[in-house]
Design a protein around this motif. Sequence first.
Motif, PDB file in Angstrom:
ATOM      1  N   ASP A 174      49.163 -19.227 -15.846  1.00  0.00           N
ATOM      2  CA  ASP A 174      49.128 -19.303 -14.381  1.00  0.00           C
ATOM      3  C   ASP A 174      48.090 -18.338 -13.803  1.00  0.00           C
ATOM      4  OD1 ASP A 174      49.872 -20.374 -11.976  1.00  0.00           O
ATOM      5  OD2 ASP A 174      51.580 -19.015 -11.693  1.00  0.00           O
ATOM      6  N   VAL A 175      46.897 -18.376 -14.382  1.00  0.00           N
ATOM      7  CA  VAL A 175      45.853 -17.473 -13.937  1.00  0.00           C
ATOM      8  C   VAL A 175      45.339 -17.852 -12.550  1.00  0.00           C
ATOM      9  CG1 VAL A 175      43.979 -18.779 -15.050  1.00  0.00           C
ATOM     10  CG2 VAL A 175      43.723 -16.325 -14.628  1.00  0.00           C
ATOM     11  N   LEU A 176      45.432 -19.164 -12.230  1.00  0.00           N
ATOM     12  CA  LEU A 176      44.962 -19.618 -10.927  1.00  0.00           C
ATOM     13  C   LEU A 176      45.634 -20.938 -10.576  1.00  0.00           C
ATOM     14  CD1 LEU A 176      43.017 -19.269  -8.510  1.00  0.00           C
ATOM     15  CD2 LEU A 176      41.309 -20.542  -9.835  1.00  0.00           C
ATOM     16  N   THR A 177      46.600 -20.871  -9.657  1.00  0.00           N
ATOM     17  CA  THR A 177      47.249 -22.058  -9.098  1.00  0.00           C
ATOM     18  C   THR A 177      47.689 -23.041 -10.190  1.00  0.00           C
ATOM     19  OG1 THR A 177      45.649 -21.834  -7.288  1.00  0.00           O
ATOM     20  CG2 THR A 177      47.140 -23.732  -7.210  1.00  0.00           C
ATOM     21  N   GLY A 178      48.465 -22.547 -11.128  1.00  0.00           N
ATOM     22  CA  GLY A 178      48.993 -23.393 -12.186  1.00  0.00           C
ATOM     23  C   GLY A 178      48.100 -23.552 -13.391  1.00  0.00           C
ATOM     24  N   LEU A 179      46.893 -23.018 -13.357  1.00  0.00           N
ATOM     25  CA  LEU A 179      45.994 -23.111 -14.493  1.00  0.00           C
ATOM     26  C   LEU A 179      46.319 -22.030 -15.528  1.00  0.00           C
ATOM     27  CD1 LEU A 179      42.472 -23.766 -12.929  1.00  0.00           C
ATOM     28  CD2 LEU A 179      43.743 -25.310 -14.433  1.00  0.00           C
ATOM     29  N   ASP A 180      46.329 -22.424 -16.814  1.00  0.00           N
ATOM     30  CA  ASP A 180      46.532 -21.488 -17.909  1.00  0.00           C
ATOM     31  C   ASP A 180      45.210 -21.293 -18.645  1.00  0.00           C
ATOM     32  OD1 ASP A 180      49.204 -21.486 -17.249  1.00  0.00           O
ATOM     33  OD2 ASP A 180      49.780 -22.904 -18.831  1.00  0.00           O
ATOM     34  N   PHE A 181      44.890 -20.041 -18.918  1.00  0.00           N
ATOM     35  CA  PHE A 181      43.667 -19.731 -19.658  1.00  0.00           C
ATOM     36  C   PHE A 181      44.041 -19.169 -21.022  1.00  0.00           C
ATOM     37  CE2 PHE A 181      40.509 -16.587 -21.059  1.00  0.00           C
ATOM     38  CZ  PHE A 181      39.398 -17.418 -21.166  1.00  0.00           C
ATOM     39  N   ASP A 182      43.386 -19.685 -22.071  1.00  0.00           N
ATOM     40  CA  ASP A 182      43.605 -19.199 -23.428  1.00  0.00           C
ATOM     41  C   ASP A 182      42.249 -19.000 -24.094  1.00  0.00           C
ATOM     42  OD1 ASP A 182      46.679 -19.428 -24.165  1.00  0.00           O
ATOM     43  OD2 ASP A 182      46.159 -21.203 -22.984  1.00  0.00           O
ATOM     44  N   LEU A 183      42.200 -17.991 -24.943  1.00  0.00           N
ATOM     45  CA  LEU A 183      40.986 -17.729 -25.716  1.00  0.00           C
ATOM     46  C   LEU A 183      41.378 -17.485 -27.157  1.00  0.00           C
ATOM     47  CD1 LEU A 183      37.947 -17.124 -26.031  1.00  0.00           C
ATOM     48  CD2 LEU A 183      38.496 -14.717 -25.510  1.00  0.00           C
ATOM     49  N   PHE A 184      40.815 -18.312 -28.030  1.00  0.00           N
ATOM     50  CA  PHE A 184      40.956 -18.095 -29.472  1.00  0.00           C
ATOM     51  C   PHE A 184      39.583 -17.750 -30.013  1.00  0.00           C
ATOM     52  CE2 PHE A 184      40.216 -20.101 -33.648  1.00  0.00           C
ATOM     53  CZ  PHE A 184      40.985 -19.245 -34.418  1.00  0.00           C
TER      54      PHE A 184
ATOM     55  N   ILE B   6      51.877 -29.970 -16.217  1.00  0.00           N
ATOM     56  CA  ILE B   6      52.875 -30.405 -15.222  1.00  0.00           C
ATOM     57  C   ILE B   6      54.077 -30.891 -16.008  1.00  0.00           C
ATOM     58  CG2 ILE B   6      53.381 -31.957 -13.310  1.00  0.00           C
ATOM     59  CD1 ILE B   6      50.394 -32.163 -12.800  1.00  0.00           C
ATOM     60  N   GLN B   7      55.218 -30.255 -15.825  1.00  0.00           N
ATOM     61  CA  GLN B   7      56.403 -30.582 -16.602  1.00  0.00           C
ATOM     62  C   GLN B   7      57.602 -30.771 -15.685  1.00  0.00           C
ATOM     63  OE1 GLN B   7      56.824 -27.424 -19.447  1.00  0.00           O
ATOM     64  NE2 GLN B   7      55.256 -28.246 -20.811  1.00  0.00           N
ATOM     65  N   GLY B   8      58.459 -31.691 -16.065  1.00  0.00           N
ATOM     66  CA  GLY B   8      59.674 -31.957 -15.321  1.00  0.00           C
ATOM     67  C   GLY B   8      60.623 -32.772 -16.156  1.00  0.00           C
ATOM     68  N   PRO B   9      61.844 -33.020 -15.678  1.00  0.00           N
ATOM     69  CA  PRO B   9      62.816 -33.801 -16.462  1.00  0.00           C
ATOM     70  C   PRO B   9      62.326 -35.215 -16.772  1.00  0.00           C
ATOM     71  CG  PRO B   9      63.877 -32.671 -14.628  1.00  0.00           C
ATOM     72  CD  PRO B   9      62.412 -32.517 -14.415  1.00  0.00           C
ATOM     73  N   ALA B  10      61.537 -35.787 -15.880  1.00  0.00           N
ATOM     74  CA  ALA B  10      61.087 -37.160 -16.085  1.00  0.00           C
ATOM     75  C   ALA B  10      59.937 -37.265 -17.071  1.00  0.00           C
ATOM     76  CB  ALA B  10      60.681 -37.786 -14.757  1.00  0.00           C
ATOM     77  N   GLY B  11      59.256 -36.158 -17.373  1.00  0.00           N
ATOM     78  CA  GLY B  11      58.144 -36.230 -18.297  1.00  0.00           C
ATOM     79  C   GLY B  11      57.217 -35.044 -18.151  1.00  0.00           C
ATOM     80  N   SER B  12      56.024 -35.183 -18.696  1.00  0.00           N
ATOM     81  CA  SER B  12      55.054 -34.100 -18.649  1.00  0.00           C
ATOM     82  C   SER B  12      53.652 -34.680 -18.699  1.00  0.00           C
ATOM     83  CB  SER B  12      55.261 -33.116 -19.805  1.00  0.00           C
ATOM     84  OG  SER B  12      55.043 -33.762 -21.045  1.00  0.00           O
ATOM     85  N   LEU B  13      52.700 -33.917 -18.152  1.00  0.00           N
ATOM     86  CA  LEU B  13      51.292 -34.294 -18.167  1.00  0.00           C
ATOM     87  C   LEU B  13      50.475 -33.015 -18.270  1.00  0.00           C
ATOM     88  CD1 LEU B  13      49.108 -36.526 -17.881  1.00  0.00           C
ATOM     89  CD2 LEU B  13      49.135 -36.052 -15.421  1.00  0.00           C
ATOM     90  N   THR B  14      49.609 -32.942 -19.283  1.00  0.00           N
ATOM     91  CA  THR B  14      48.788 -31.751 -19.491  1.00  0.00           C
ATOM     92  C   THR B  14      47.330 -32.161 -19.614  1.00  0.00           C
ATOM     93  OG1 THR B  14      50.592 -30.634 -20.656  1.00  0.00           O
ATOM     94  CG2 THR B  14      48.364 -29.773 -20.973  1.00  0.00           C
ATOM     95  N   THR B  15      46.496 -31.489 -18.830  1.00  0.00           N
ATOM     96  CA  THR B  15      45.046 -31.692 -18.892  1.00  0.00           C
ATOM     97  C   THR B  15      44.414 -30.415 -19.416  1.00  0.00           C
ATOM     98  OG1 THR B  15      45.163 -33.173 -16.991  1.00  0.00           O
ATOM     99  CG2 THR B  15      42.989 -32.322 -17.592  1.00  0.00           C
TER     100      THR B  15
END
Length: 779
Positions: free
Chosen positions: A392-402, A432-441
Motif C-alpha cells: 500500500d505504498v500509494l493508494t492500494g499499490l504494492d511495491f516489491d523489489l527482488f 483487489i480482493q473480496g468474498p466474490a473473487g479477486s483481481l490483481t494487476t
Amino acid sequence: MQIRYFLAMSLFPTLVLADNTTAAPSSGSICIIEPNLPRQIPTSPSSAIQDPSEITITSNDSQAQLGQKAIFNGDVSFIQGARRIAADEAIVDQQQQSLSANGNLVFSDDSFIVTADSLVAQMRSNTATLQRTNYWLKGQQAHGTAGTLEITKENNLILSQATITTCPDPKPDWVLEANKIKINSSEEWGEIWGAKLKIADIPVFYLPYMTIPVSNKRKSGFLFPSFSSSTRNGLEFTVPYYWNIAPEYDLTVTPSYMSNRGLYTKSEFRYLTGSDSSPQTGQLNLEYLGNDQYETNNSDRYLYHWQQQGSIGQNWRMMANYTDVSDDNYFNDLRSDISTSTNNQLIRVGEASYLEENWDLTTTVQDIKVLGESDQPYQVMPQLDFNYRAPDVLTGLDFDLFSEATQFKDQNSGNYSSATRVHLEPSLSYPIQGPAGSLTTEVKLLQTNYSQQDNTDSALSDSVSRTLPEARVSGQINFERYTSYFNQNYRQTLTPQFQYLYVGYQDQSDIGLYDTAELQNDYYGLFRDRRYSGLDRIADANQMTVGVTTKLFNTQNREIFKFSLGQIMYFQDSQVISEYSNTTNTTTSSSTLASDISAQLYNDWFINGSVQYNTQNNSNTKNEVSLDYRPAPNKLLQVSYRYVPNLVNTNTGVTSDISQTGFRAAWPITDSISLVGNWYYDLSEKQTVETYTGFQYDTCCWAVRVTYHDRIKTSYSNDTSSAYFQSGVYLNFIINGLGGSTTSSSSSSSGSSTSGSLEASSMLKNGLFNYRSPIYLNN
C-alpha cells in the motif's frame, strides 16, 4: 473418625527403562494392564479441604491416646494430596513419629500404584519401607515386584529382589530380574546390580551392573545392542555408546562389526548453544569403514557431515549443511545415518539472513555434488539476495523489489569463477480482493547483467545485459451453491480463474546455463509466470491461461471432491523455448490440457490423479493415478499407474518412456499380525522394478518382523552407472520396553535395523517407492 496430621513421605520416581525416554508401550499393540488390587483405592471426602501438608485418616474403628499412639482398624484410608493409602490396620506413634500399616495394603500416587504386605514410615527421617510389593506405573505397561521397597531420607528409592516387565500377568513372556535397584532422585538415574533378562522363563542375558536414567535427563552409558544379517554385510553386531558430555553437548558412538566388511564406526556429536531467545543447534557426523573387505581394492570408506541452524538476536538467521563421502557408492553399500541409497545428490549450503519487517538480506553459498556423474553443477560462490516490500505504498499499490547478485564457479574447468550475474526485479501490483473473487494487476521490469569473461565456452558473450518487461493480470471468481447428489447434501464451489501474461523477448543464446531447468507443467504450473527455474532463461510470453476448479464439501465441511482443469492459449510462440530445446519454431496455439482430481468415491475408497494431454497431436504427456482403499490408519490397498514419455537419462542421454504400474497393501490380519506388500512393474521394460513383502507379529511385550526385498539398485563406476537387482530376507526381533522409543528402520543395502516400535505404517516407508499421499510413486 477423621484425624488431620502432618505426614512427610517421599514419592516413587517414574521408572525409565532406556536412554532419554520414558518406557512406553509399542505403537503396534497396546495392552492395558490393570493392577490386581485387594481393595479399592480411597477417594477424597467431598467435604475435605485438601492441603498437601495434611493427611486425612478414616477407619471403621479407632483408639487414640493424646501424645501416644493412635490405632485404626477396619477399612483404613490415608489421604494426603494425590497420595492414597488403604489398609486393614494402621498405627500412628506420635512419640516415635512413625506410621505403620498392614493388611491388604494399597499405596497410590500420580505416578504408580503399589500393593504390599506392610508399610513402615519414619516421619522424622522422612523414610519408608514397604515389604513384598507389587507395583504398576500409571499410564505405562511397566510393572513388577520387589521384596523390599525402601524410600530413603534423601528421597532415593531402593528395591531389593526386584523385577520389571511390560507383559501382562500371570506369566510374562519376558522379565528383567535384579538383586538390587537404586534410584537416585536428585541425579535422576538408577543403578542395577545383578540384572538378568529372562525370556519364556529362560535366562538369556546377564549384566552384573548397569545404569538407567529415570527421567528425560540424559546419562552416559551403553545403549542396547542390535543384531542383523545380510548377504552383502554378513553378520552384524552393533553396540552404541552414549556420552552425555554436558547439558548442551552429547556424543553417540556406534561401532558395528560386519563379518564381510570389517569394523564400521559411526559417531554423532550434537550441540545446543546460545540463549533461549537465540538458540543454535547443530550436529557433526563422522563415519568410517577402514579396509573394506567386501571391495576388491580393500578401500577405506568414510562420510563426514555437519549441519547447524539457529538465530542470533531477533533479526539474524543462520544455516549450514555440508556432507561428503569417500565414493559414489557409499550410500548404496552402507547404512549411513545421514542419507539413503536412493539419494545421489549431496547439497552443501551455507546461509545467513538478516530480517526486518519490510526487507531482508540473505547471503548464500552452495555446492551440489552429483554422485555417479563426471559433470557437476556450478557452485554458487556466493549469492546475495535483497528483498524489499512496501505494501500500500500509494493508494492500494504494492511495491516489491527482488534483487540478486551471484557468482558461479565451474567445478569441471577448474577456473576460479565462470560467471557473475546481477539481477534486479522491481514490481508494482494492484490487488483487489473480496468474498466474490479477486483481481490483481502487476507489472515488472527484469534487468539482468552477466559477466562471463572467465567462461571457457567461446559461444558465450563476455558481457550481457538483458532487459525484459513483464505484465500480468490474474483473477478469479468464487461461486457457491448448496446441492445434493445421491441423496446427500453438499456445498459446491466453482472457481474459474484466468491469467494474462506478457514477457518481452531477447536472444539469450549467449548466456550460459548455470542454475536453470525446465519446470513441470502441471495444473498449478499453468499459472506461473516462468517456464524455467533460475534466471538464465526467461521465456518470452504472450498468452492467456484459463482454468476452473470445483469442490464438494459435505455437511461436516470436509472436502470429498476436487477437480481442476486448465490450459494456456498462446497468442504467439515463445522463441526462447525453441532456442533452449534446439528445435525450430512450430505453430502451437495452446499448451497441454492439465487436470487434477482427488475424490472420496465411496466411504473408504479414494482416487487421486493428474493428466496432461497434448491437444495438438492428441497424445498423453504425463499421467498419474492411484486408487486407494483406506478403511483405517493402518489399512491400505492401493493400485497405481504412472506414465511419462520421452524422459531423458542424464547419464546416457537416451530417451525412453516410463510406464509403471504398482500394487501396495498394508493390512492387520489380527490385533497382533500385520502384512505389508509392494509390487511395481515396468510395462516398457517388461520387468519387475521392486518386490517388497513384510510380516509382523506384535504383542504387548515383544514383536518380530520378517521382510523380503527384491529391488533395483544403481552402482556407479568410472563416471557411469549400471543397474542391478539385489534381494534379501531380513529378520528383526524386538523386546518392547527394553529398547526405549527408537525408530525401527531397515536399509536395503544392509538389511539391518535398530530396535524399537514396529508397525505397518513404518514398513510402508521401507520400499523403493515410499508411500506418499496420494499418488506419487517416486520423485
